[in-house]
Structure formats: C-alpha cells, structure tokens
Design a protein around this motif. Structure first.
Motif, PDB file in Angstrom:
ATOM      1  N   HIS A  62       8.080  50.687  60.775  1.00  0.00           N
ATOM      2  CA  HIS A  62       6.632  50.855  60.868  1.00  0.00           C
ATOM      3  C   HIS A  62       6.012  49.923  59.837  1.00  0.00           C
ATOM      4  N   ASN A  86      11.096  40.611  62.033  1.00  0.00           N
ATOM      5  CA  ASN A  86       9.751  40.543  61.459  1.00  0.00           C
ATOM      6  C   ASN A  86       9.255  39.112  61.357  1.00  0.00           C
ATOM      7  N   ARG A 129       8.097  49.495  65.691  1.00  0.00           N
ATOM      8  CA  ARG A 129       9.087  48.779  66.489  1.00  0.00           C
ATOM      9  C   ARG A 129      10.436  49.496  66.439  1.00  0.00           C
ATOM     10  N   GLN A 137      14.840  49.078  67.850  1.00  0.00           N
ATOM     11  CA  GLN A 137      15.924  48.370  68.514  1.00  0.00           C
ATOM     12  C   GLN A 137      17.111  49.325  68.574  1.00  0.00           C
ATOM     13  N   THR A 167       3.265  43.356  71.635  1.00  0.00           N
ATOM     14  CA  THR A 167       4.534  42.652  71.511  1.00  0.00           C
ATOM     15  C   THR A 167       4.314  41.349  70.759  1.00  0.00           C
ATOM     16  N   ASP A 168       5.410  40.677  70.389  1.00  0.00           N
ATOM     17  CA  ASP A 168       5.269  39.370  69.736  1.00  0.00           C
ATOM     18  C   ASP A 168       4.524  38.396  70.638  1.00  0.00           C
ATOM     19  N   THR A 214       7.801  38.253  64.578  1.00  0.00           N
ATOM     20  CA  THR A 214       6.482  38.885  64.695  1.00  0.00           C
ATOM     21  C   THR A 214       5.434  38.100  63.923  1.00  0.00           C
ATOM     22  N   ARG A 264      14.385  51.826  63.577  1.00  0.00           N
ATOM     23  CA  ARG A 264      12.930  51.812  63.734  1.00  0.00           C
ATOM     24  C   ARG A 264      12.272  51.290  62.465  1.00  0.00           C
ATOM     25  N   TRP A 276      16.143  43.202  60.635  1.00  0.00           N
ATOM     26  CA  TRP A 276      14.699  43.423  60.654  1.00  0.00           C
ATOM     27  C   TRP A 276      13.945  42.295  59.969  1.00  0.00           C
ATOM     28  N   ASN A 335       2.123  48.188  63.726  1.00  0.00           N
ATOM     29  CA  ASN A 335       3.315  47.974  64.545  1.00  0.00           C
ATOM     30  C   ASN A 335       4.337  49.069  64.279  1.00  0.00           C
TER      31      ASN A 335
END
Length: 329
Positions: free
Chosen positions: A278, A129, A95, A97, A299-300, A132, A276, A125, A93
């Motif tokens: 990873h 997370n 991601r 925002q 995506t989730d 996720t 961001r 985050w 992943n």
C-alpha cells in the motif's frame, strides 16, 4: 490469464550439484539510492482515511507585486492582496502479486523456492514500484505535452551531447542549478562515455563503489528508461523530487499471506503466497484526476495516460523534474 505456478520444469533438478544458485534480477535498483524519492512522516500520518486518491491542499507563494511607498494620507489605504490556494491530489495504490509452489518442486529441486520468494520480496517490490514510478512520469509528461506546451520536455532529435543537459536544465530558467540526478538509458550513457564526458567519484569520497557523475549530476543508468521509436527519455530530478509514502497493508492477510492447497498436485500439495503493498506516490505540483481508471486503483498503463493528470504548479520552475529526449543508435 490462467494461474501460473513454479513447476518442476521451472526449477533446476540437480544431479551433480548439491545446491543450485539463484540468478539475480538484472534490473538496476540504484534509483532508490539516488535521493530522488522521499517520505514525509507528517503527510503519512494524514493518509489513514479511505479513498482512491489523497487530497493534498496547499498554498501558492506570494505574488511578485512591487512594494509600495507609504504616505501620511489617512484616506489612502493600501490595496489588499490575497494568497492563492492550490489542490494537489496523489494516487493511492494497493497492489498485489502471487506465487504458487507445488511441494514436489521443492523435493526434486533440493531447495525451497518458498524461502527464496520470501527473501526476494523487497527487491521484487522495488522493481515493481520503479515501473509504477515510470508510469506516473510518463503520464505527467503526456499531460504536459498536451496541455502545457511541453515546457517540461526538451527534444533534441539527435544523440545526446554535452550541451543537451544544459539546454534541458534551463527549461527552468534561474532554477537550472537545482538538479541533482539524471536517470538515463545505457545507450545515452554510452554516448557520453565515448565522448569522455563522465566523471567518477572515488570510493574514498563516497564510502562505496565508484559513482558516475555528469556535469555535477549523479548519473543513474537503467535500461527500463522509456524507449519509443528510437527516442530515449532521460529524466533530470531535483533533490527529493518524488514523494513516496509506504503505508501499512490493513487487510486480514497483511503484506504477505500463505494459503495451503493440500489436494492440488494430485495430493502433493501446493502453497500459494500473496504479497501486497500500500503506497502513495506523488509528483509535487500535480493532481491525479483518476479520469481513466477501470478499477479501484490505476494500473501502471493507466497512470501513463495524460487524461489522468493535471499540473497545479503555477510555473514550470516549481516542478521537480524535466525530461530530455534523444535519439540513440
């Protein structure tokens, strides 16, 4: 979706107060302190190669064939057995925002939202997370129900009671005593409290606030737990149930990048911030199929699809969590 900026209307312009306080987010982050997630440095060192997913090959255990007595016949050779291999796959992943802050907002609010956004990155985050992780758990369970007879799920059709935890744990037979944590909704906890079934470990033993335990399991209460049509899904985890490796963000802007737009706000200026991350999460005993992902990374919502998962563990006993579904008023 159109870009959204923190406008003057989104801030508090104080006429009396010298400062305004920030309202903390109400979502629980206790799941991160309960020993469910773990990072494996040995695996992290192997994740530097590219790809949308990460292969994690391994070996199955030896079989349960009985041992055999020997004899003195030179022509009688014992039959060879083999050890099987399994292939687990984790979903990579990356991601991001973004937030936008017009300079005028800071001037009129008397505080700097840019500094606040930077300070709140870790907590943001963690919450992102967690969503996720819930998507992954939903997907693994959806595959389990569709393809493995739902042997990871106990459905009660009623409000949670004391025997439900025992019944759920024994989905794993003689591995029932391996569970350490239960992650449940506040309505499920309320039912247990009303029945006087929750114990609290005092601070003197924990070095911190009182921690609720139920039948020896640390209870993490969180209203982000999945709820659908009145059915609440609690999760019971073994220790170190979910592998979660955070990796460097190897892009030019790094994990947090700023961009100035001096002409925006009719010359007042706008600062844009992009965060961001990873990371590679993984439920041991599963394979991420990446069968239904529209973009480079799932995506989730896509992680919650049964089509994206397959169980590779040969037995339910080798899985690290189970689900308990109850109906709460």
């Amino acid at each position: 979706m159109a870009d959204a900026y923190t406008r003057v209307a989104d801030a508090i312009v104080p006429s009396v107060y010298a400062q305004y306080s920030f309202e903390e987010h109400v979502q629980s982050l206790e799941i991160y302190q309960a020993g469910i997630l773990f990072s494996d440095p040995a695996i992290a060192s192997k994740l530097s190669m590219g790809g949308r997913s990460v292969d994690m090959p391994g070996w199955k255990d030896l079989g349960n064939d009985p041992s055999e007595p020997v004899n003195d016949d030179p022509a009688d050779s014992i039959e060879l057995k083999k050890i099987g291999a399994r292939r687990e796959v984790a979903a990579r992943n990356v991601r991001a925002q973004a937030w936008g802050i017009p300079d005028l907002t800071s001037i009129l609010a008397g505080d700097d939202p840019q500094k606040l956004i930077v300070r709140r990155q870790t907590d943001y985050w963690q919450r992102a997370n967690k969503l996720t992780l819930l998507g992954i758990l939903k997907g693994v369970l959806a595959d389990n129900i569709a393809n493995d007879a739902g042997d990871l799920v106990r459905v009660t059709g009623a409000s949670i009671v004391d025997t439900d935890i025992i019944e759920a744990a024994y989905l794993m037979g003689d591995r029932a005593d391996k569970f350490k944590t239960i992650w449940m909704h506040s309505k499920q906890m309320k039912a247990l409290k009303l029945a006087d079934l929750v114990d609290y470990v005092p601070p003197s033993e924990q070095g911190g606030p009182l921690i609720p335990y139920y039948m020896g399991l640390r209870a993490v209460v969180d209203d982000d737990i999945p709820v659908a049509a009145g059915v609440y899904t609690a999760f019971m985890f073994k220790d170190k149930a979910i592998l979660w490796n955070e990796l460097p963000v190897n892009t030019e802007g790094g994990p947090l990048e700023f961009d100035r737009k001096p002409r925006q706000g009719h010359g007042g200026g706008v600062t844009e911030m992009v965060g961001r991350r990873h990371f590679v999460p993984h439920v041991p005993g599963t394979r991420f199929l990446d069968a239904s992902s529209a973009g480079e990374f799932a995506t989730d919502a896509e992680l919650a699809l049964a089509a994206n998962w397959d169980r590779t563990a040969s037995s339910v006993k080798n899985m690290t969590f189970i689900a308990l579904k109850t109906t709460e008023a």
